[in-house]
Design a protein around this motif. Structure first.
Motif, PDB file in Angstrom:
ATOM      1  N   UNK A  45      -4.117   2.223  -0.826  1.00 16.66           N
ATOM      2  CA  UNK A  45      -3.314   1.615   0.234  1.00 16.66           C
ATOM      3  C   UNK A  45      -1.904   2.181   0.248  1.00 16.66           C
ATOM      4  N   UNK A  46      -1.323   2.393  -0.934  1.00 18.87           N
ATOM      5  CA  UNK A  46       0.026   2.966  -1.010  1.00 18.87           C
ATOM      6  C   UNK A  46       0.076   4.351  -0.391  1.00 18.87           C
ATOM      7  N   UNK A  47      -0.900   5.184  -0.759  1.00 16.50           N
ATOM      8  CA  UNK A  47      -0.893   6.560  -0.276  1.00 16.50           C
ATOM      9  C   UNK A  47      -1.145   6.599   1.229  1.00 16.50           C
ATOM     10  N   UNK A  48      -2.048   5.764   1.711  1.00 20.11           N
ATOM     11  CA  UNK A  48      -2.291   5.686   3.152  1.00 20.11           C
ATOM     12  C   UNK A  48      -1.024   5.258   3.878  1.00 20.11           C
ATOM     13  N   UNK A  49      -0.360   4.228   3.384  1.00 19.88           N
ATOM     14  CA  UNK A  49       0.882   3.719   3.975  1.00 19.88           C
ATOM     15  C   UNK A  49       1.925   4.834   4.026  1.00 19.88           C
TER      16      UNK A  49
ATOM     17  N   UNK B 173      -4.959  -2.101   5.733  1.00 22.79           N
ATOM     18  CA  UNK B 173      -5.695  -3.356   5.636  1.00 22.79           C
ATOM     19  C   UNK B 173      -7.084  -3.151   5.053  1.00 22.79           C
ATOM     20  N   UNK B 174      -7.644  -1.976   5.307  1.00 25.69           N
ATOM     21  CA  UNK B 174      -8.987  -1.684   4.826  1.00 25.69           C
ATOM     22  C   UNK B 174      -9.010  -1.290   3.347  1.00 25.69           C
ATOM     23  N   UNK B 175      -7.830  -1.141   2.733  1.00 28.09           N
ATOM     24  CA  UNK B 175      -7.762  -0.564   1.390  1.00 28.09           C
ATOM     25  C   UNK B 175      -7.133  -1.488   0.351  1.00 28.09           C
TER      26      UNK B 175
END
Length: 810
Positions: free
Chosen positions: A522-526, A649-651
């Motif tokens: 989630x951090x990397x996606x963000x 949200x998916x992660x």
């Protein structure tokens, strides 16, 4: 324009030579290491939830020891208390907490004199009495030292105990002049208070009943008796009143306290019980230190219990504004349905007329101010009012609220500044965690009528766990930051001359909120999507022609194209390729979290963004002046938070079906967050964008105002709308009934709100220097436990303490 317009570019110097992704095994290894090396600390902390440990109060134990047996007035009712006094005198001849703070000599004098009185009353402990008198003689000048902290009621109680000592024939080593001065000060205080005749004053006199002797209206003060039989949960007060009135409920309280607290020793603390407050404070500390995720079950159990007490109207909650405010805030922010109605009893006038108002207790004001920030309903005017008057009190210089009723002064200014500068909606978790560690005092002493300590409120195990957890998370994040930098180079985003390089800032915004090791995806996606939205914002704003903008939209619409065969500019190819590879990566990661690939959902999010940005560009190219509603309906999307928050949200753990992802609830969450952010951005950038002729909510408000709306009017209106959207967002996040979006997912919208409010906190934006400092605090500089302990020791050492000016409490 996206929110990233605000920040000065930050460059990262990490190498681009290693693999492009942090492997799951690295994060897992770090997590396992955390579990193995800190499991003992976590287990010891878990045990603290089961029992609140309080230090023995020699002062209160002495007052209980003075109670005579009803059938035999020359025999102590509680001889075990008397025996404890005989056996627990300190080496310097005093009684009280060992290793006490240098500014607590008045507290030691009070406890020592109380113990001497108890021993003398029963004709025992002549040696202990003499050594206690020697201590008083050596330290009596402290009563005139304005730097010394004075326990609550000291001026009344100490003078009265001296008079009682004279009755008992004790030859106190106090000169006649000093004695007369003390008695005169007591009489002046009593005279000033009686003139005001306020409820707070009358409650204060009841609280210090042991110092009132014959002047007290003993029967009148029984209206303050609690259901457990005590007066103010104070053994000393209750003991003094029992001696006068022989009230059975008072005796039941004292016997119960001795049985539950003292066990075989038969001692009492200075306040009992303290369970509700202590457990809530402990949870609050764990949250502020960033380690509450290790104790989810224990915290939920405490909150469930607190909610039951709340619904039962428990006195230990509602008779104390500090506990009431803390319980309300923590219950509401954790999804419990609690009303703000109890705060009508703590309105500005009523609080000023209460015991804690009379005592000028800034600790209670701080908690009431924090509670006021948990507004979720439009009709909660009591919280709005509470926020205003408490904020004004905390900001006032010099503040009339100088006393922290149960903490030493050293921490007061830090807490006041922190709570004013970082409201709940602008307090990034990792920055809060770092500040909390730096301000944490593992040996904190609190003070009421006497000093006390409890490991539930301050404990080295808690600080140790917080420091180690922070550093392990940081080590993972350092590796992730390197990956983000390599990814920028590999995708040639650094070759786009029009694009700002914002990877450090974008990763910081994710690491400062989504810091748990398991949230790496989630951090990397963000962070990656934050970088990409910045690039795309610059692409539509200054870096592309209309033809290039259309080309990018068409490529995203088609998606499965061979970019090498497409006829378009190199900039379009770079931007599209970066978007596509990142979206595909998120889709692959989503399989592990969701059991399905959500790539197509993320494509739609990106398509909505670039189409909204294109519409804004078209308005500018054609000199179109949209209505405010038209602008905002598009602008909340073009603000570019969708690709940052929605894929994440998916992660984060919970399963998120397409039905939920497209639900009205989730759309409202997204819209409220983005609208609030867009307005904050437009308020900040109004002057610059107005000069550049760009679209802006304030400019449109003025333009459509028929010449009567000023910039000040527009700013006020937009700030009001932004606040309304923030409150509506918080209400949706906390609402459990009828909600289909998992709480872990909803929390991401609030985490972004915190990012937005922190970065838009100042009129001139978040400056480059402050940004570097914050980034380093989260991503670069580890926390050193030994340095924290040494710094605290220096700060609160006797040498330092003697130079600190302490407040007077009576």
């Amino acid at each position: 324009m996206s929110l990233s317009r605000l920040i000065t570019p930050l460059c990262c110097t990490s190498s681009a030579t290693s693999e492009s992704l942090l492997t799951a095994s690295y994060a897992k290894e770090k997590m396992n290491g955390t579990s193995l090396c800190l499991e003992d600390s976590k287990e010891r902390i878990r045990k603290m939830f089961n029992k609140v440990e309080l230090s023995v109060s020699s002062y209160d134990t002495a007052w209980v020891a003075m109670i005579p047996t009803p059938s035999s007035p020359h025999t102590p009712f509680f001889p075990q208390c008397l025996n404890w006094l005989l056996d627990n005198q300190l080496l310097d001849g005093s009684w009280g907490l060992p290793d006490r703070h240098a500014l607590l000599r008045n507290d030691a004098l009070l406890s020592t004199l109380a113990c001497i009185l108890a021993l003398k009353q029963w004709g025992v402990g002549e040696d202990q009495i003499n050594r206690g008198l020697q201590f008083i003689e050596s330290n009596i000048t402290s009563i005139n030292d304005e730097k010394q902290h004075r326990p609550i009621g000291f001026g009344i109680i100490f003078a009265s105990m001296i008079e009682y000592a004279q009755i008992l024939g004790i030859n106190l080593p106090i000169g006649a002049t000093s004695l007369e001065a003390m008695i005169q000060k007591r009489e002046l205080e009593l005279q000033r208070g009686s003139q005001s005749n306020s409820q707070g004053w009358r409650e204060y006199l009841a609280y210090v009943s042991e110092g009132m002797q014959e002047s007290q209206d003993w029967k009148t003060i029984m209206k303050y008796q609690r259901k457990n039989g005590s007066l103010f949960n104070s053994p000393a007060t209750t003991a003094a009143i029992f001696q006068r009135l022989k009230n059975a409920e008072c005796l039941n309280y004292l016997q119960s306290t001795l049985e539950k607290f003292g066990n075989e020793e038969k001692t009492v603390p200075t306040i009992y019980p303290l369970d509700i407050y202590a457990r809530l404070y402990m949870i609050d500390s764990l949250e502020r230190l960033g380690i509450n995720h290790h104790f989810k079950e224990e915290i939920r159990s405490v909150l469930d219990e607190t909610y039951r007490y709340w619904m039962q109207g428990a006195e230990d909650i509602f008779l104390d504004p500090t506990t009431c405010a803390m319980a309300f805030r923590m219950l509401r922010l954790n999804g419990y349905d609690v009303s703000s109605d109890p705060f009508y009893q703590y309105s500005e006038d009523k609080f000023a007329d209460s015991l804690k108002g009379y005592l000028k207790d800034v600790g209670a004001v701080i908690e009431l101010y924090r509670a006021s920030q948990a507004i979720i309903h439009p009709d909660e005017s009591i919280l709005v009012s509470q926020g205003l008057w408490t904020k004004q009190l905390l900001k006032r210089e010099p503040s009339p609220y100088q006393l922290y009723a149960d903490k030493l002064r050293n921490y007061v200014d830090q807490e006041v500044n922190d709570v004013l500068y970082f409201p709940y909606h602008a307090n990034l978790e990792r920055l809060l965690n770092r500040r909390s560690m730096e301000h944490y005092n593992v040996e904190e002493t609190r003070i009421l009528k006497t000093s006390y300590r409890t490991c539930n409120l301050a404990n080295p195990e808690i600080l140790k766990l917080a420091v180690e957890d922070f550093n392990i998370c940081q080590s993972i994040q350092i590796e992730e930051m390197k990956q983000i930098s390599r990814w920028v180079v590999e995708n040639r985003l650094d070759k786009l001359e029009f694009a700002r390089q914002k990877q450090a800032y974008c990763y910081f915004s994710s690491a400062a909120t989504l810091f748990s090791p398991e949230l790496s995806d989630a951090r990397i996606s963000w962070a990656k999507n934050g970088v990409l939205t910045t690039v795309v914002d610059d692409f539509f704003d200054v870096g592309a022609t209309r033809e290039e903008q259309v080309d990018l939209i068409q490529l995203v619409e088609k998606w499965d194209v061979d970019i090498n065969t497409v006829s378009c500019s190199e900039a379009v190819k770079i931007v599209f390729s970066a978007i596509r590879s990142t979206v595909c990566e998120i889709g692959e990661k989503s399989v592990r979290w969701q059991g399905r690939n959500v790539k197509n959902n993320v494509i739609k999010i990106w398509l909505n963004l670039i189409q909204s940005m294109f519409k804004e560009s078209e308005w500018l190219r054609t000199n179109t002046l949209p209505t405010i509603d038209e602008y905002m309906e598009n602008a909340y999307i073009s603000f570019a938070l969708g690709p940052i928050v929605l894929p994440a949200l998916y992660l984060v753990g919970p399963k998120l079906s397409d039905e939920v992802a497209e639900s009205q609830e989730l759309n409202y969450l997204y819209k409220f967050m983005s609208t609030c952010g867009r307005l904050l951005n437009d308020i900040h950038s109004f002057k610059r964008e107005f000069e550049e002729g760009k679209l802006n909510a304030l400019a449109l408000h003025i333009a459509h105002g028929n010449g009567v709306v000023t910039a000040e009017d527009a700013t006020k209106d937009m700030k009001g709308i932004a606040e309304e959207k923030r409150i509506e967002l918080l209400r949706l996040i906390l609402q459990e009934k009828g909600s289909v979006v998992p709480r872990d997912c909803k929390d991401l919208f609030w985490k972004m709100i915190k990012v937005l409010h922190l970065f838009y906190m100042k009129d001139d934006g978040f400056t480059a220097h402050e940004m570097y400092s914050s980034v380093n605090a989260v991503l670069k500089d580890p926390v050193n436990l030994n340095e924290l302990l040494e710094r605290a020791q220096q700060k609160f050492s006797p040498a330092k303490a003697t130079n600190d000016v302490m407040p007077q409490s009576d």
